[in-house]
Design a protein around this motif. Structure first.
Motif, PDB file in Angstrom:
ATOM      1  N   GLY A  38       0.826  -1.195   0.000  1.00  8.58           N
ATOM      2  CA  GLY A  38       0.000   0.000   0.000  1.00  8.58           C
ATOM      3  C   GLY A  38       0.868   1.256   0.000  1.00  8.58           C
ATOM      4  O   GLY A  38       1.897   1.302   0.664  1.00  8.58           O
ATOM      5  N   ILE A  39       0.442   2.250  -0.758  1.00  8.24           N
ATOM      6  CA  ILE A  39       1.133   3.537  -0.790  1.00  8.24           C
ATOM      7  C   ILE A  39       0.088   4.624  -0.544  1.00  8.24           C
ATOM      8  O   ILE A  39      -0.896   4.728  -1.278  1.00  8.24           O
ATOM      9  N   THR A  40       0.306   5.419   0.501  1.00  6.76           N
ATOM     10  CA  THR A  40      -0.646   6.467   0.843  1.00  6.76           C
ATOM     11  C   THR A  40       0.066   7.802   1.006  1.00  6.76           C
ATOM     12  O   THR A  40       1.291   7.888   0.993  1.00  6.76           O
ATOM     13  N   GLY A  41      -0.723   8.848   1.164  1.00  2.00           N
ATOM     14  CA  GLY A  41      -0.187  10.194   1.297  1.00  2.00           C
ATOM     15  C   GLY A  41      -1.248  11.182   0.894  1.00  2.00           C
ATOM     16  O   GLY A  41      -2.309  10.815   0.379  1.00  2.00           O
ATOM     17  N   ALA A  42      -0.988  12.449   1.112  1.00  3.22           N
ATOM     18  CA  ALA A  42      -1.960  13.493   0.807  1.00  3.22           C
ATOM     19  C   ALA A  42      -2.139  13.651  -0.702  1.00  3.22           C
ATOM     20  O   ALA A  42      -1.307  13.179  -1.488  1.00  3.22           O
ATOM     21  N   PRO A  43      -3.214  14.306  -1.135  1.00  6.16           N
ATOM     22  CA  PRO A  43      -3.413  14.540  -2.574  1.00  6.16           C
ATOM     23  C   PRO A  43      -2.206  15.226  -3.207  1.00  6.16           C
ATOM     24  O   PRO A  43      -1.679  16.202  -2.671  1.00  6.16           O
ATOM     25  N   ASP A  67      -8.694   4.902  -6.014  1.00  6.96           N
ATOM     26  CA  ASP A  67      -9.585   5.838  -6.693  1.00  6.96           C
ATOM     27  C   ASP A  67     -10.575   5.138  -7.618  1.00  6.96           C
ATOM     28  O   ASP A  67     -11.574   5.745  -8.021  1.00  6.96           O
ATOM     29  N   GLY A  68     -10.322   3.881  -7.961  1.00 10.58           N
ATOM     30  CA  GLY A  68     -11.287   3.121  -8.749  1.00 10.58           C
ATOM     31  C   GLY A  68     -12.595   2.913  -8.012  1.00 10.58           C
ATOM     32  O   GLY A  68     -13.590   2.491  -8.620  1.00 10.58           O
ATOM     33  N   PHE A  69     -12.594   3.213  -6.718  1.00  8.48           N
ATOM     34  CA  PHE A  69     -13.796   3.030  -5.911  1.00  8.48           C
ATOM     35  C   PHE A  69     -14.482   4.355  -5.583  1.00  8.48           C
ATOM     36  O   PHE A  69     -15.319   4.413  -4.685  1.00  8.48           O
ATOM     37  N   HIS A  70     -14.162   5.417  -6.340  1.00 11.62           N
ATOM     38  CA  HIS A  70     -14.954   6.638  -6.291  1.00 11.62           C
ATOM     39  C   HIS A  70     -16.410   6.292  -6.605  1.00 11.62           C
ATOM     40  O   HIS A  70     -16.688   5.526  -7.534  1.00 11.62           O
ATOM     41  N   LEU A  71     -17.339   6.852  -5.864  1.00  9.19           N
ATOM     42  CA  LEU A  71     -18.733   6.744  -6.260  1.00  9.19           C
ATOM     43  C   LEU A  71     -18.918   7.496  -7.585  1.00  9.19           C
ATOM     44  O   LEU A  71     -18.235   8.494  -7.847  1.00  9.19           O
ATOM     45  N   ALA A  72     -19.833   7.009  -8.409  1.00  6.46           N
ATOM     46  CA  ALA A  72     -20.056   7.613  -9.718  1.00  6.46           C
ATOM     47  C   ALA A  72     -20.414   9.095  -9.583  1.00  6.46           C
ATOM     48  O   ALA A  72     -21.096   9.502  -8.631  1.00  6.46           O
ATOM     49  N   HIS A  73     -19.962   9.878 -10.547  1.00 11.49           N
ATOM     50  CA  HIS A  73     -20.232  11.311 -10.510  1.00 11.49           C
ATOM     51  C   HIS A  73     -21.737  11.590 -10.473  1.00 11.49           C
ATOM     52  O   HIS A  73     -22.185  12.507  -9.772  1.00 11.49           O
ATOM     53  N   SER A  74     -22.492  10.778 -11.180  1.00 18.20           N
ATOM     54  CA  SER A  74     -23.950  10.966 -11.183  1.00 18.20           C
ATOM     55  C   SER A  74     -24.542  10.729  -9.794  1.00 18.20           C
ATOM     56  O   SER A  74     -25.502  11.400  -9.394  1.00 18.20           O
ATOM     57  N   VAL A 138       0.446  -3.239  -6.165  1.00 15.49           N
ATOM     58  CA  VAL A 138       0.698  -1.943  -5.546  1.00 15.49           C
ATOM     59  C   VAL A 138      -0.624  -1.191  -5.529  1.00 15.49           C
ATOM     60  O   VAL A 138      -1.179  -0.880  -6.580  1.00 15.49           O
ATOM     61  N   THR A 139      -1.143  -0.949  -4.349  1.00 10.49           N
ATOM     62  CA  THR A 139      -2.408  -0.234  -4.235  1.00 10.49           C
ATOM     63  C   THR A 139      -2.160   1.121  -3.587  1.00 10.49           C
ATOM     64  O   THR A 139      -1.498   1.212  -2.556  1.00 10.49           O
ATOM     65  N   GLU A 140      -2.636   2.181  -4.235  1.00  6.34           N
ATOM     66  CA  GLU A 140      -2.341   3.518  -3.722  1.00  6.34           C
ATOM     67  C   GLU A 140      -3.615   4.336  -3.570  1.00  6.34           C
ATOM     68  O   GLU A 140      -4.565   4.181  -4.321  1.00  6.34           O
ATOM     69  N   GLY A 141      -3.609   5.203  -2.558  1.00  6.23           N
ATOM     70  CA  GLY A 141      -4.763   6.050  -2.304  1.00  6.23           C
ATOM     71  C   GLY A 141      -4.592   6.837  -1.019  1.00  6.23           C
ATOM     72  O   GLY A 141      -3.672   6.585  -0.235  1.00  6.23           O
ATOM     73  N   ASN A 142      -5.486   7.769  -0.799  1.00  2.25           N
ATOM     74  CA  ASN A 142      -5.351   8.678   0.338  1.00  2.25           C
ATOM     75  C   ASN A 142      -5.579   8.030   1.694  1.00  2.25           C
ATOM     76  O   ASN A 142      -4.969   8.423   2.692  1.00  2.25           O
ATOM     77  N   TYR A 143      -6.488   7.056   1.768  1.00  3.67           N
ATOM     78  CA  TYR A 143      -7.047   6.696   3.076  1.00  3.67           C
ATOM     79  C   TYR A 143      -6.676   5.295   3.560  1.00  3.67           C
ATOM     80  O   TYR A 143      -7.383   4.693   4.356  1.00  3.67           O
ATOM     81  N   VAL A 164       3.876   8.565   1.625  1.00  2.00           N
ATOM     82  CA  VAL A 164       4.712   9.418   0.784  1.00  2.00           C
ATOM     83  C   VAL A 164       4.724  10.830   1.356  1.00  2.00           C
ATOM     84  O   VAL A 164       3.672  11.446   1.543  1.00  2.00           O
ATOM     85  N   ASP A 165       5.926  11.326   1.644  1.00  3.46           N
ATOM     86  CA  ASP A 165       6.106  12.655   2.220  1.00  3.46           C
ATOM     87  C   ASP A 165       6.807  13.547   1.200  1.00  3.46           C
ATOM     88  O   ASP A 165       7.773  13.121   0.558  1.00  3.46           O
ATOM     89  N   VAL A 166       6.318  14.762   1.061  1.00  2.00           N
ATOM     90  CA  VAL A 166       6.880  15.695   0.086  1.00  2.00           C
ATOM     91  C   VAL A 166       6.726  17.100   0.665  1.00  2.00           C
ATOM     92  O   VAL A 166       5.787  17.354   1.433  1.00  2.00           O
ATOM     93  N   PRO A 167       7.624  18.026   0.352  1.00  2.00           N
ATOM     94  CA  PRO A 167       7.456  19.394   0.834  1.00  2.00           C
ATOM     95  C   PRO A 167       6.079  19.953   0.477  1.00  2.00           C
ATOM     96  O   PRO A 167       5.601  19.778  -0.642  1.00  2.00           O
ATOM     97  N   GLU A 168       5.451  20.620   1.442  1.00  2.00           N
ATOM     98  CA  GLU A 168       4.070  21.067   1.263  1.00  2.00           C
ATOM     99  C   GLU A 168       3.902  22.024   0.091  1.00  2.00           C
ATOM    100  O   GLU A 168       2.925  21.930  -0.660  1.00  2.00           O
ATOM    101  N   ARG A 169       4.833  22.925  -0.085  1.00  2.00           N
ATOM    102  CA  ARG A 169       4.712  23.866  -1.202  1.00  2.00           C
ATOM    103  C   ARG A 169       4.696  23.128  -2.540  1.00  2.00           C
ATOM    104  O   ARG A 169       3.883  23.451  -3.426  1.00  2.00           O
ATOM    105  N   LEU A 170       5.553  22.137  -2.693  1.00  2.00           N
ATOM    106  CA  LEU A 170       5.609  21.368  -3.930  1.00  2.00           C
ATOM    107  C   LEU A 170       4.311  20.585  -4.127  1.00  2.00           C
ATOM    108  O   LEU A 170       3.774  20.512  -5.236  1.00  2.00           O
ATOM    109  N   ARG A 171       3.798  20.004  -3.048  1.00  2.00           N
ATOM    110  CA  ARG A 171       2.552  19.242  -3.152  1.00  2.00           C
ATOM    111  C   ARG A 171       1.396  20.116  -3.627  1.00  2.00           C
ATOM    112  O   ARG A 171       0.630  19.734  -4.522  1.00  2.00           O
TER     113      ARG A 171
END
Length: 219
Positions: A38-43, A67-74, A138-143, A164-171
């Motif tokens: 699993g790989i996670t981190g902020a948007p 993200d494949g498990f987003h509820l449909a936009h509709s 490899v499964t990645e996502g925010n939560y 995954v950690d990255v400088p906030e300004r760059l993110r």
């Protein structure tokens, strides 16, 4: 959690650069059976980038995005939740956990996973094949480390979860650029990234960092 790699770099929250993380993924994939990383981190932290680096380095690896498990936009439109798209409650979290359970089941079988496509702002079912002989998913996502049901089941279904950690300004710069690419004005993108739902989601995800098995520091 599934038995972790026992080496001199192991340890909860241990920080690694990308190159060392990829080497660690190779070692994980060399273990018997199908492994799940699993790989996670902020948007916009670089989760997808790191996932692809790992997949390219491990023959036969497959990337399956949360993200494949987003509820449909509709569905989100009907519920009035479009503005919150990307928040934990706008996902089929139970479905994601069920997929992970299929992926770790023995013996390994072929599994078809959904894929989120930004070009249409929706998930496409059955878009990603994980074959029986896939050594590493490899499964990645925010939560992945969120301590709310049903997300709490995710960590135990992965061999390891990396943050995954990255400088906030760059993110934030990456996040704004992404939103502009997909049609938002720069002002709207900046507001969403620094004050709106993306900012709230980033704070929520940042609070899960301490639960990670490894922190991958990206520049």
């Amino acid at each position: 959690m599934v038995d972790q790699i026992a080496d001199s770099t192991a340890g909860e929250g241990h920080e690694l650069a990308a190159e060392a993380a990829v080497a660690r993924a190779r070692e994980l994939a060399a273990r018997p059976g199908r492994r799940v990383l699993g790989i996670t981190g902020a948007p916009a932290a670089g989760k997808s980038t790191l996932a692809e680096l790992v997949a390219q380095a491990v023959p036969g690896a497959v990337v399956v995005g949360m993200d494949g498990f987003h509820l449909a936009h509709s569905v989100l439109e009907a519920r009035g939740d479009v503005a919150d798209k990307g928040a934990p409650w706008t996902f089929d979290a139970e479905g994601y956990v069920a997929l992970l359970r299929r992926l770790v089941a023995e013996p390994p079988v072929a599994v078809w996973a959904p894929e989120f496509r930004r070009s249409v702002e929706d998930a496409v079912a059955g878009a990603v094949l994980v074959p029986p002989d896939c050594p590493l998913v490899v499964t990645e996502g925010n939560y992945l480390l969120l301590q709310e049901d049903p997300w709490t089941a995710v960590h135990a279904l992965c061999d390891e979860v990396w943050f995954v950690d990255v400088p906030e300004r760059l993110r934030v710069e990456r996040l704004v650029h992404r939103h502009v690419q997909f049609g938002r004005t720069r002002d709207a993108a900046l507001t969403r990234g620094t004050e709106g739902v993306d900012a709230a989601n980033a704070r929520l995800v940042a609070a899960t960092r301490e639960r990670a098995d490894v922190v991958v520091v990206l520049e």
